[in-house]
Write a protein that holds these residues in place. Structure first.
Motif, short mmCIF file in Angstrom:
data_model
loop_
_atom_site.label_atom_id
_atom_site.label_comp_id
_atom_site.label_asym_id
_atom_site.label_seq_id
_atom_site.Cartn_x
_atom_site.Cartn_y
_atom_site.Cartn_z
N ILE A 222 24.36 32.45 3.68
CA ILE A 222 23.85 33.82 3.50
C ILE A 222 24.02 34.27 2.05
CG2 ILE A 222 24.28 36.23 4.12
CD1 ILE A 222 25.00 35.13 6.97
N SER A 223 25.16 34.00 1.48
CA SER A 223 25.39 34.40 0.09
C SER A 223 24.41 33.72 -0.85
CB SER A 223 26.84 34.07 -0.32
OG SER A 223 27.76 34.86 0.40
N TYR A 224 24.09 32.46 -0.58
CA TYR A 224 23.19 31.73 -1.46
C TYR A 224 21.76 32.24 -1.32
CZ TYR A 224 21.72 27.97 -4.51
OH TYR A 224 21.22 27.27 -5.57
N VAL A 225 21.35 32.60 -0.10
CA VAL A 225 20.04 33.22 0.10
C VAL A 225 19.94 34.48 -0.75
CG1 VAL A 225 18.58 34.43 1.77
CG2 VAL A 225 19.64 32.26 2.40
N LEU A 226 20.97 35.31 -0.70
CA LEU A 226 20.96 36.55 -1.47
C LEU A 226 20.99 36.29 -2.97
CD1 LEU A 226 23.51 38.52 0.75
CD2 LEU A 226 21.05 38.96 0.57
N LEU B 51 16.20 37.49 1.34
CA LEU B 51 17.01 38.14 2.36
C LEU B 51 17.10 37.25 3.58
CD1 LEU B 51 15.70 41.81 2.07
CD2 LEU B 51 17.98 40.98 1.46
N PRO B 52 18.29 37.16 4.19
CA PRO B 52 18.46 36.34 5.37
C PRO B 52 18.03 37.08 6.64
CG PRO B 52 20.56 37.28 4.75
CD PRO B 52 19.56 37.75 3.73
N ALA B 53 17.48 36.34 7.59
CA ALA B 53 17.08 36.88 8.89
C ALA B 53 17.55 35.90 9.95
CB ALA B 53 15.56 37.06 8.94
N ILE B 54 18.39 36.36 10.89
CA ILE B 54 19.14 35.45 11.76
C ILE B 54 18.68 35.54 13.20
CG2 ILE B 54 21.43 35.03 12.76
CD1 ILE B 54 22.66 35.61 10.09
N ARG C 189 25.36 41.92 5.42
CA ARG C 189 24.40 41.36 4.48
C ARG C 189 23.08 40.93 5.11
NH1 ARG C 189 27.97 36.67 2.65
NH2 ARG C 189 28.87 37.13 4.69
N VAL C 190 22.92 41.12 6.41
CA VAL C 190 21.73 40.63 7.12
C VAL C 190 20.90 41.80 7.60
CG1 VAL C 190 20.92 39.31 9.10
CG2 VAL C 190 22.92 38.52 7.80
#
Length: 625
Positions: A259-263, A268-271, A332-333
């Motif tokens: 998640i941190s690397y996506v940001l 933006l992460p979507a789970i 963060r999501v």
């Protein structure tokens, strides 16, 4: 745009499409018929010839590094009291070729207990990938980011995408991660598909995204994608499944870093919490995973929604797992899905009951306890049913029945606060009735309608029976939908260009589908999977796989029809996620290639396909500023 009439229970279609008889060639409405070219005669002349040709060299635009950080909920340190008494630990890897034996026999959740979950299954040809630790990314070379030659014919509409339109790519863990027995993960029901279907490819290695996630994110961000949609396997977070069992510290660290690397890369992460990967502990026998035709089943495989393990229901165990993931990552999501295509994994009415109630409980948990500000939904499936003859009421009724069964079964309670549709209740005898209290609790527990509209289906009643008679007959061959499904209309032509199995290019029906969803369920619509496998693509040379014009046509035509629905029909269409960001494991098959990148199965090298460039460019060149 389809005609509709409103009844007390919602919207009912009168017609899906009107066939307009036309003789001769079509007109060109986009051209000015009274302009100079309508009557002028072309002139001819000689000139000195030279090999001159203009070729524009354009580069993909990478996501910029973020300058601000947006949060959508408090962080875990402030939410930990919502999931009290969690203990964490970690486990090793299971490798049947190794002679190592765990020494902690008798420890309830130790390595011996963990290993026993793997050795209990008679795996065949269990293999491991070439990586065993996270691979650090390298920047994508400039030469890879040069756009391919554009298609000569593209949609000519002048419509634009809203500034906040969600442009994303998607994949599921079970289809790309591999490393299935590494770092504490325990088996899921789809891992056993190669045992149930001899000759089917397994998912043991897949794309090795578990170790290559940083490079994959680097490549996706370099193309300008805004949202990275992925799933987190329950069996990585909680290898022993149940509330009170240890949480896998390695998996928390893994997805935290992902998640941190996506940001970090400006996306933006979507789970997705459940994407066809129920822990195998819910199955006394692996043969229980299949749903035999003629047994009255709802879906195609059994995702265990109606099951219990050690007297704990799937619903209770899943909600516990969802709370753990949400409290750790909700800050963060911005987007969550509880389930992906749950109809296809439902065995019976109890399965559906467990899904909608587990979903609603997590929605209320997120809104009321976490106080999250992101968005939540669940993704439904339906290759949109259109009547074979829109003028025939029986065909229209069959299409409504087909769509109601697949969509309204979940969407009526969740989006409208209404009971299950008759199509479901008349067919599935063991459905669990919903009380007024249930409907009040379920109503409004999704923020947008999430759909995966790969293609369309031409629908008519059963050939020698009625829908009602089929619904009442547990062994009827057309159950559970109880309609005739076809790919040809009354004209005798297929509804679109066919690529593989069931997938046809059907963009005009996509526009109709968006209208149907918007006017029926009255929520913003996100397309969370859509894609196209070119016929026999796996048999082509590498360069020919990369130059995938038919997939480009698919994406451009669908997006263009979506724009028409947005601007001409008033539909609130909020986003699109391409399936998939790379060729992956399509549940027993690696040759059904839906990806917008190729994958070398020996080296795991990825290469962009033309459609990836064109998918992004079509949206971003039309995005409002």
């Amino acid at each position: 745009m389809k005609l509709r009439v409103l009844l007390c229970s919602g919207a009912v279609s009168l017609a899906q499409q009107v066939y307009i008889p036309v003789d001769g060639p079509p007109s060109l409405p986009q051209c000015t018929r009274n302009g100079s070219y309508a009557t002028a005669i072309p002139s001819h002349s000689f000139r000195e010839f030279s090999f001159t040709q203009t070729e524009t060299v354009k580069m993909a635009t990478s996501r910029p590094a973020p300058t601000t950080t947006t949060t959508f909920a408090p962080n875990y340190s402030r939410l930990s009291s919502l999931v009290p008494n969690l203990t964490t630990t970690q486990w090793g890897n299971w490798d049947p070729a190794s002679n190592a034996t765990p020494t902690d026999t008798g420890v309830p959740y130790g390595n011996a207990s963990w290993t026993a979950l793997w050795t209990a299954i008679p795996w065949v040809n269990f293999t491991r990938g070439i990586y065993s630790t996270t691979v650090e990314p390298t920047p994508v070379s400039t030469s890879e980011l040069v756009l391919p030659p554009p298609e000569p014919f593209v949609p000519q509409t002048c419509y634009t995408f809203p500034k906040d339109f969600l442009l994303g790519v998607a994949a599921s863990a079970v289809q790309v991660e591999g490393a299935v027995a590494d770092e504490g993960r325990t088996p899921v029901h789809m891992d056993a598909i190669s045992l149930l279907s001899p000759g089917a490819a397994n998912d043991f290695v897949a794309n090795e995204n578990y170790y290559l996630y940083k490079q994959d994110i680097e490549r996706i961000a370099s193309m300008g994608i805004g949202y990275y949609r992925f799933s987190i396997p329950w069996s990585r977070i909680l290898p022993f499944v149940l509330p009170g069992t240890p949480v896998n510290q390695q998996s928390l660290a893994h997805y935290d870093d992902l998640i941190s690397y996506v940001l970090e890369k400006g996306m933006l992460p979507a789970i997705v919490l459940h994407h066809t990967d129920t822990p195998l502990e819910f199955y006394p026998n692996i043969s229980d995973i299949g749903i035999a035709p003629g047994t009255g089943g709802v879906g195609y495989t059994d995702s265990g929604f109606q099951r219990s393990y050690q007297n704990v229901s799937f619903e209770e165990a899943f909600v516990n797992y969802g709370k753990i993931v949400m409290t750790h990552f909700a800050d963060r999501v911005p987007i969550w899905w509880t389930f992906n295509e749950p109809l296809l994994g439902s065995r019976n009415g109890h399965s559906v009951n467990a899904v909608i109630k587990a979903h609603a409980r997590l929605y209320h948990f997120y809104r009321e306890e976490i106080q999250g500000t992101g968005r939540i939904s669940l993704t439904l499936n339906d290759n949109f049913g259109v009547p074979r003859n829109p003028s025939d009421p029986a065909d229209v009724n069959a299409a409504n029945h087909f769509n109601d069964f697949q969509l309204a079964t979940f969407a009526n309670p969740i989006f409208l606060g209404q009971d299950y549709p008759d199509a479901f209740k008349d067919t599935i005898s063991d459905y669990v009735p919903l009380t007024p209290e249930d409907l009040a609790y379920l109503n409004g527990t999704a923020d947008f309608f999430s759909i995966q509209p790969y293609t369309a289906t031409v629908v008519s009643p059963p050939p020698n029976d009625t829908i009602a008679a089929c619904a009442a007959n547990m062994s009827h061959p057309l159950r559970p939908y109880c309609v005739t499904q076809s790919t040809t209309t009354t004209t005798g032509w297929n509804i679109g260009y066919r690529s593989w199995s069931y997938v046809y290019i059907t963009p005009t029906y996509f526009r109709t589908f968006l209208n149907y969803l918007w006017n029926t369920f009255r929520h913003p619509i996100a397309v969370t999977e859509f894609g196209f496998p070119i016929f026999a693509e796996a048999e082509r040379e590498q360069a020919d796989q990369e130059f995938d014009s038919p997939r480009t046509w698919y994406y451009q035509s669908y997006l263009n029809e979506g724009l028409k629905a947005l601007w001409e029909d008033g539909v609130d269409w909020i986003g699109a996620f391409a399936w998939s960001w790379a060729d992956n494991w399509e549940f027993g098959d690696y040759n059904a290639q839906f990806g917008i990148q190729t994958v070398n199965r020996t080296t795991q090298e990825r290469r962009y396909k033309k459609s990836f460039f064109e998918y992004v460019d079509f949206v971003e060149s039309r995005r409002q500023t």
